[in-house]
Design an enzyme around this catalytic site. Structure first.
Site: not given
Lengths: 136, 136
Positions: B42, B58, B62, B79, B108
């Site tokens: 993410g 993303e 990644e 939060p 990885e």
């Protein structure tokens, strides 16, 4: 680390019921600030509060209603959906009882039967959000 | 108008398949930056892109995978879920084919069968997100 992301807001489709569980309509507000027009009540999420808490707070601030969240409707994030700046809105379906009253952030609060919702008067992408709600 | 809201991020539960539509597992990454540990891939949403586009970007950055979004899983906004600052994450379930490769943002990439997911190694609230995914 310098991170810049869109603003995060919440919007609530409030299903209003009377004390006998009779559906009264959907609560919409007449906006006090630009863009002017009719809108689903909502507002920005504050740092330190969950989106669910932000939703309950904003509904209270705009309509005086205490809402119960029923479900997540969707996430609306088209960069052009808000003419002022990029805002990601998390939309919820919720439920409330009683009579809404326009609070500080709204000029007027109105309740519409499904068939009377004036889709052409809605600001932002709120017509789309309401259509998504009605089609599920 | 001075508005401050939490950061917005996206996370993707990638269901990996081979070219014969056999399920291979869920793609997780070993994080390169703190907090270190295993994570659902993410990252942050950029101003000017939708959350769906951010997700696809993303996942590519990644894992090198081109994902297809299947559905919105949920919005995670406690939060305290990110120890660094308040981040609202929009989590999606998606699908991809082929072999993931660790790209710049991941140390990885690993693929886990459902029964082998090491829930105790997951950072943030990713164990909760994965449990929510498995229970629907």
């Amino acid at each position: 680390m310098s991170i810049k992301t869109p603003f995060v807001a919440v919007d609530g489709i409030i299903q209003l019921f009377d004390s006998n569980e009779n559906f009264q309509g959907i609560v919409l507000i007449e906006r006090k600030n630009p863009p002017l027009g009719l809108a689903i009540p909502g507002g920005f999420v504050e740092i330190g509060e969950s989106v669910e808490n932000a939703l309950v707070r904003e509904m209270k601030e705009e309509t005086d209603l205490d809402v119960e969240i029923i479900r997540l409707l969707g996430v609306y994030s088209d960069p052009k959906r808000d003419p002022r700046f990029h805002t990601v809105s998390i939309a919820f379906v919720c439920k409330a009882y009683g009579s809404p009253k326009a609070q500080s952030d709204a000029k007027e609060v109105r309740v519409f039967k499904i068939e009377d919702i004036p889709f052409d008067k809605l600001v932002f992408d709120h017509a789309k959000i309401l259509r998504d709600y009605l089609m599920r």
